[in-house]
Design a protein around this motif. Structure first.
Motif, PDB file in Angstrom:
ATOM      1  N   ALA A  86       0.837  -1.206   0.000  1.00 22.70           N
ATOM      2  CA  ALA A  86       0.000   0.000   0.000  1.00 22.70           C
ATOM      3  C   ALA A  86       0.869   1.252   0.000  1.00 22.70           C
ATOM      4  CB  ALA A  86      -0.925  -0.011   1.209  1.00 22.70           C
ATOM      5  N   GLY A  87       1.942   1.237   0.783  1.00 26.43           N
ATOM      6  CA  GLY A  87       2.857   2.374   0.833  1.00 26.43           C
ATOM      7  C   GLY A  87       3.577   2.597  -0.482  1.00 26.43           C
ATOM      8  N   LEU A  88       3.952   1.514  -1.145  1.00 29.95           N
ATOM      9  CA  LEU A  88       4.632   1.624  -2.438  1.00 29.95           C
ATOM     10  C   LEU A  88       3.698   2.219  -3.483  1.00 29.95           C
ATOM     11  CD1 LEU A  88       6.422  -1.838  -2.345  1.00 29.95           C
ATOM     12  CD2 LEU A  88       7.597   0.374  -2.484  1.00 29.95           C
ATOM     13  N   GLN A  89       2.436   1.824  -3.457  1.00 33.29           N
ATOM     14  CA  GLN A  89       1.475   2.344  -4.428  1.00 33.29           C
ATOM     15  C   GLN A  89       1.097   3.793  -4.135  1.00 33.29           C
ATOM     16  OE1 GLN A  89      -1.602  -0.795  -5.836  1.00 33.29           O
ATOM     17  NE2 GLN A  89      -1.005  -1.446  -3.784  1.00 33.29           N
ATOM     18  N   ALA A  90       1.056   4.138  -2.844  1.00 35.04           N
ATOM     19  CA  ALA A  90       0.681   5.510  -2.459  1.00 35.04           C
ATOM     20  C   ALA A  90       1.850   6.480  -2.574  1.00 35.04           C
ATOM     21  CB  ALA A  90       0.142   5.506  -1.029  1.00 35.04           C
ATOM     22  N   GLY A  91       3.065   5.953  -2.660  1.00 37.35           N
ATOM     23  CA  GLY A  91       4.234   6.810  -2.764  1.00 37.35           C
ATOM     24  C   GLY A  91       4.863   7.174  -1.435  1.00 37.35           C
ATOM     25  N   THR A  92       4.346   6.620  -0.332  1.00 40.34           N
ATOM     26  CA  THR A  92       4.953   6.900   0.967  1.00 40.34           C
ATOM     27  C   THR A  92       6.199   6.044   1.181  1.00 40.34           C
ATOM     28  OG1 THR A  92       3.471   5.275   2.000  1.00 40.34           O
ATOM     29  CG2 THR A  92       2.762   7.572   2.003  1.00 40.34           C
ATOM     30  N   ILE A  93       6.346   4.988   0.398  1.00 38.40           N
ATOM     31  CA  ILE A  93       7.570   4.188   0.374  1.00 38.40           C
ATOM     32  C   ILE A  93       8.136   4.261  -1.037  1.00 38.40           C
ATOM     33  CG2 ILE A  93       8.568   1.877   0.587  1.00 38.40           C
ATOM     34  CD1 ILE A  93       6.435   1.191   2.611  1.00 38.40           C
ATOM     35  N   THR A  94       9.392   4.629  -1.163  1.00 43.15           N
ATOM     36  CA  THR A  94      10.033   4.753  -2.467  1.00 43.15           C
ATOM     37  C   THR A  94      10.872   3.514  -2.748  1.00 43.15           C
ATOM     38  OG1 THR A  94      10.126   7.161  -2.239  1.00 43.15           O
ATOM     39  CG2 THR A  94      11.541   6.156  -3.910  1.00 43.15           C
ATOM     40  N   ALA A  95      10.503   2.769  -3.769  1.00 41.55           N
ATOM     41  CA  ALA A  95      11.230   1.545  -4.126  1.00 41.55           C
ATOM     42  C   ALA A  95      12.599   1.883  -4.708  1.00 41.55           C
ATOM     43  CB  ALA A  95      10.417   0.737  -5.129  1.00 41.55           C
ATOM     44  N   LEU A  96      13.514   0.926  -4.615  1.00 43.60           N
ATOM     45  CA  LEU A  96      14.830   1.106  -5.222  1.00 43.60           C
ATOM     46  C   LEU A  96      14.724   1.106  -6.743  1.00 43.60           C
ATOM     47  CD1 LEU A  96      16.897  -1.326  -2.958  1.00 43.60           C
ATOM     48  CD2 LEU A  96      16.560   1.132  -2.678  1.00 43.60           C
ATOM     49  N   ASP A  97      13.727   0.374  -7.249  1.00 44.10           N
ATOM     50  CA  ASP A  97      13.480   0.314  -8.686  1.00 44.10           C
ATOM     51  C   ASP A  97      12.066  -0.224  -8.895  1.00 44.10           C
ATOM     52  OD1 ASP A  97      13.893   0.508 -11.393  1.00 44.10           O
ATOM     53  OD2 ASP A  97      14.973  -1.393 -11.567  1.00 44.10           O
ATOM     54  N   THR A  98      11.451   0.122 -10.007  1.00 43.95           N
ATOM     55  CA  THR A  98      10.097  -0.348 -10.317  1.00 43.95           C
ATOM     56  C   THR A  98      10.023  -0.770 -11.772  1.00 43.95           C
ATOM     57  OG1 THR A  98       9.151   1.218  -8.711  1.00 43.95           O
ATOM     58  CG2 THR A  98       7.641   0.221 -10.288  1.00 43.95           C
ATOM     59  N   LYS A  99       9.466  -1.938 -11.999  1.00 43.00           N
ATOM     60  CA  LYS A  99       9.251  -2.435 -13.354  1.00 43.00           C
ATOM     61  C   LYS A  99       7.761  -2.723 -13.529  1.00 43.00           C
ATOM     62  CE  LYS A  99      13.696  -2.628 -14.320  1.00 43.00           C
ATOM     63  NZ  LYS A  99      14.325  -1.715 -15.315  1.00 43.00           N
ATOM     64  N   GLU A 100       7.182  -2.239 -14.609  1.00 36.87           N
ATOM     65  CA  GLU A 100       5.767  -2.477 -14.884  1.00 36.87           C
ATOM     66  C   GLU A 100       5.624  -3.147 -16.248  1.00 36.87           C
ATOM     67  OE1 GLU A 100       1.584   0.025 -15.509  1.00 36.87           O
ATOM     68  OE2 GLU A 100       3.240   0.909 -14.366  1.00 36.87           O
ATOM     69  N   SER A 101       4.798  -4.175 -16.303  1.00 32.70           N
ATOM     70  CA  SER A 101       4.592  -4.860 -17.570  1.00 32.70           C
ATOM     71  C   SER A 101       3.219  -5.504 -17.610  1.00 32.70           C
ATOM     72  CB  SER A 101       5.685  -5.921 -17.800  1.00 32.70           C
ATOM     73  OG  SER A 101       5.678  -6.871 -16.760  1.00 32.70           O
TER      74      SER A 101
END
Length: 218
Positions: free
Chosen positions: A90-105
């Motif tokens: 939930a935090g990753l999707q909301a932007g409150t947690i910033t991932a080291l990298d994100t891949k979308e496919s």
């Protein structure tokens, strides 16, 4: 001469056989692996968030620790809980947690794959079903590691020359929201429409609504 020839052929066969095994197996210093998620609807979107990345020494033969996205520590790294994974997703999707990298496919077929080329790490996958589907997927924690299970992140330091890098493979868990509404009235068994609930003008009709809410099991 025949014995020498037979011996040479046998030695050659052994060398070729060993070479075939080596080609198909990941070497100790190999930093490549594959992430696989099965049971995904065709056309679904997968966002793969990298939350941990292994730090290697200069020669690459040892992991010296982990680079972790802020807010991605588990109470027990060897036993992450479903609640912790869901909260991080939930935090990753909301932007409150910033991932080291994100891949979308977008998934073609029913299996999602991703080729890792930078060594050990931990990821959270968030799957969104196609527009014509109401399937809700659990967020998934996956780890690419040299030992342990796919969700065991307890290794802090490890010698990579004595272990293989294992990819992560799992089956997506999902559920569908459902609403069932039934009237509480007088049963009419004689009507032309068969047995059904009925009521007259001015009657107060009560309804029972059963709602199935998607769940996130452990």
């Amino acid at each position: 001469r025949f014995k020498k020839l037979a011996s040479m052929l046998m030695s050659l066969m052994m060398v070729l056989g060993m070479s075939a095994v080596t080609v198909n197996a990941a070497g100790p210093l190999d930093k490549t692996a594959k992430i696989t998620i099965e049971n995904v609807e065709d056309g679904s979107t997968v966002k793969l968030y990298k939350i941990w990345q292994a730090n290697y020494n200069a020669s690459g033969d040892s992991i010296t620790g982990w680079n972790k996205a802020e807010g991605t520590n588990f109470a027990d790294n060897s036993k992450p809980t479903a609640e912790e994974i869901t909260t991080m997703a939930a935090g990753l999707q909301a932007g409150t947690i910033t991932a080291l990298d994100t891949k979308e496919s977008t998934v073609s077929g029913t299996t999602y794959t991703y080729d890792v080329n930078d060594g050990a790490g931990a990821y959270i996958a968030v799957i969104t079903s196609p527009n014509n589907s109401d399937t809700v997927y659990n967020p998934i924690l996956l780890s690419v590691k040299y030992a342990g299970t796919s969700t065991d992140l307890s290794d802090a330091t490890i010698n990579t020359t004595s272990s293989y890098l294992y990819g992560a493979k799992t089956v997506a868990k999902s559920s569908k929201p459902e609403v069932k509404k039934e009237a509480e009235g007088t049963t009419d068994e004689s009507g032309t429409e068969g047995t059904h609930e009925t009521g007259g003008v001015g009657d107060v009709i009560k309804y029972t609504v059963d709602v199935t809410i998607p769940v996130y099991p452990s």
